[in-house]
Enzyme design. Structure first.
Site, PDB file in Angstrom:
ATOM      1  N   HIS A  54       0.838  -1.187   0.000  1.00 29.64           N
ATOM      2  CA  HIS A  54       0.000   0.000   0.000  1.00 29.64           C
ATOM      3  C   HIS A  54       0.884   1.252   0.000  1.00 29.64           C
ATOM      4  O   HIS A  54       2.108   1.177   0.128  1.00 29.64           O
ATOM      5  CB  HIS A  54      -0.926  -0.008   1.206  1.00 29.64           C
ATOM      6  CG  HIS A  54      -2.004  -1.042   1.116  1.00 29.64           C
ATOM      7  ND1 HIS A  54      -3.016  -1.146   2.036  1.00 29.64           N
ATOM      8  CD2 HIS A  54      -2.234  -2.017   0.196  1.00 29.64           C
ATOM      9  CE1 HIS A  54      -3.819  -2.144   1.710  1.00 29.64           C
ATOM     10  NE2 HIS A  54      -3.365  -2.688   0.593  1.00 29.64           N
ATOM     11  N   GLU A  56       1.329   3.627   2.158  1.00 33.61           N
ATOM     12  CA  GLU A  56       2.095   3.862   3.379  1.00 33.61           C
ATOM     13  C   GLU A  56       3.340   2.975   3.426  1.00 33.61           C
ATOM     14  O   GLU A  56       4.421   3.416   3.812  1.00 33.61           O
ATOM     15  CB  GLU A  56       1.221   3.606   4.611  1.00 33.61           C
ATOM     16  CG  GLU A  56       0.036   4.546   4.727  1.00 33.61           C
ATOM     17  CD  GLU A  56      -1.229   3.989   4.093  1.00 33.61           C
ATOM     18  OE1 GLU A  56      -2.318   4.295   4.603  1.00 33.61           O
ATOM     19  OE2 GLU A  56      -1.120   3.240   3.085  1.00 33.61           O
ATOM     20  N   CYS A  79      -5.353   1.545   6.450  1.00 31.34           N
ATOM     21  CA  CYS A  79      -6.226   0.384   6.642  1.00 31.34           C
ATOM     22  C   CYS A  79      -5.966  -0.272   7.991  1.00 31.34           C
ATOM     23  O   CYS A  79      -4.886  -0.164   8.564  1.00 31.34           O
ATOM     24  CB  CYS A  79      -6.055  -0.605   5.503  1.00 31.34           C
ATOM     25  SG  CYS A  79      -4.417  -1.362   5.400  1.00 31.34           S
ATOM     26  N   CYS A  88      -1.839  -1.077   7.444  1.00 33.62           N
ATOM     27  CA  CYS A  88      -1.008   0.123   7.308  1.00 33.62           C
ATOM     28  C   CYS A  88      -0.876   0.879   8.618  1.00 33.62           C
ATOM     29  O   CYS A  88       0.185   1.457   8.902  1.00 33.62           O
ATOM     30  CB  CYS A  88      -1.585   1.028   6.228  1.00 33.62           C
ATOM     31  SG  CYS A  88      -1.459   0.320   4.572  1.00 33.62           S
TER      32      CYS A  88
END
Length: 303
Positions: A54, A56, A79, A88
């Site tokens: 992701h 991040e 998330c 994350c």
């Protein structure tokens, strides 16, 4: 209140997030910038496709040890669940991030949400920072989620024979493919808009799309991970979707007829009832006109 450095970082994150438009589906396109303890950018990243890191995680990877004591600026709430990628919010906590600045809260967040878990861990969190600007990228993903079907854009060009496929005639119209998951062509073919742009198995398409009714087709596509559908062709391709109130945006390419000319289109109406023009731009030998529904509940944004 977000600082000027954080606002600058958020606008950078919004721009980065657009690199994931369409290819992240069914996930949202997200961008992230990491600021060190002094407020200087030390890492940035975006989510490219489902099954991969992701935003991040990518930004933290770039920042390395410089992230400790710093701030994460991210376009969508981190998330809160472990799936194909780690949660994350936990990545940020483990990296020593002390502050998180968020544009938009994730409507799909699990449990109490990433924000709640970050605050439980002692992380300072600020939300709704430049949310309207972030929705320029997240808007169609959010709308597809709310509608339970892909956002549908009709693409066409005017010709002497009537409205026709733009993709076959206008090279600049191929830009629309970069912001679509799937294209339904004038001849009935249903294909990934940019081949192999999504993660393996993330987009599942029915083998005989024209055998399905419009509502059933869109429901099937949504279940198969599609969030943006492009209809490329004339009124015969778009009419069933228009009649069922299933077209959200229109992009029309109008050729230059000369500075003084008689109308030559068989259909003088530029846009169907219920649409308003949202953009007009000149491209080589054409004018590109973008339109969206007047329905305020569907005011997402064309890329």
């Amino acid at each position: 209140m977000a600082s000027n450095l954080e606002l600058q970082a958020m606008r950078r994150a919004i721009a980065l997030s657009a690199h994931g438009l369409a290819s992240t589906s069914p996930n949202p396109p997200v961008g992230c910038v990491i600021l060190d303890a002094a407020g200087q950018p030390v890492g940035e990243g975006y989510h490219a496709r489902k099954g991969e890191a992701h935003a991040e995680g990518n930004a933290l990877l770039a920042a390395g040890a410089a992230a400790k004591g710093g701030t994460a600026v991210v376009t969508l709430e981190p998330c809160n669940h472990v799936g194909r990628a780690p949660a994350c919010r936990q990545l940020l906590i483990d990296a020593g991030i002390v502050r998180v600045v968020i544009a938009v809260i994730d409507p799909t967040s699990r449990g109490e949400g990433g924000v709640a878990e970050l605050r439980k861990a002692g992380v300072s969190v600020e939300t709704d920072v430049l949310a309207e600007e972030a929705m320029l990228v997240l808007g169609q993903w959010s709308t597809a989620l709310a509608l339970g079907r892909p956002v549908v854009t009709w693409l066409y060009t005017e010709t002497a024979e009537g409205r026709m496929s733009a993709l076959k005639r206008i090279p600049s119209s191929h830009e629309s493919l970069l912001a679509a998951d799937v294209v339904l062509s004038a001849d009935g073919r249903l294909e990934e808009a940019t081949p192999q742009s999504h993660g393996p198995g993330m987009i599942r398409l029915p083998s005989n799309p024209l055998r399905l009714g419009q509502h059933e087709l869109l429901k099937t596509l949504h279940a198969g991970g599609v969030r943006r559908l492009l209809l490329d062709g004339g009124l015969d391709r778009a009419a069933p979707f228009l009649a069922a109130d299933l077209v959200d945006h229109i992009v029309a390419y109008l050729p230059d007829p000369g500075s003084s000319a008689r109308p030559w289109s068989s259909d003088p109406d530029l846009m169907p009832d219920g649409f308003h023009i949202t953009g007009v731009a000149r491209v080589a030998r054409y004018v590109k006109v973008s339109a969206s529904r007047n329905d305020g509940e569907r005011q997402d944004h064309l890329p």
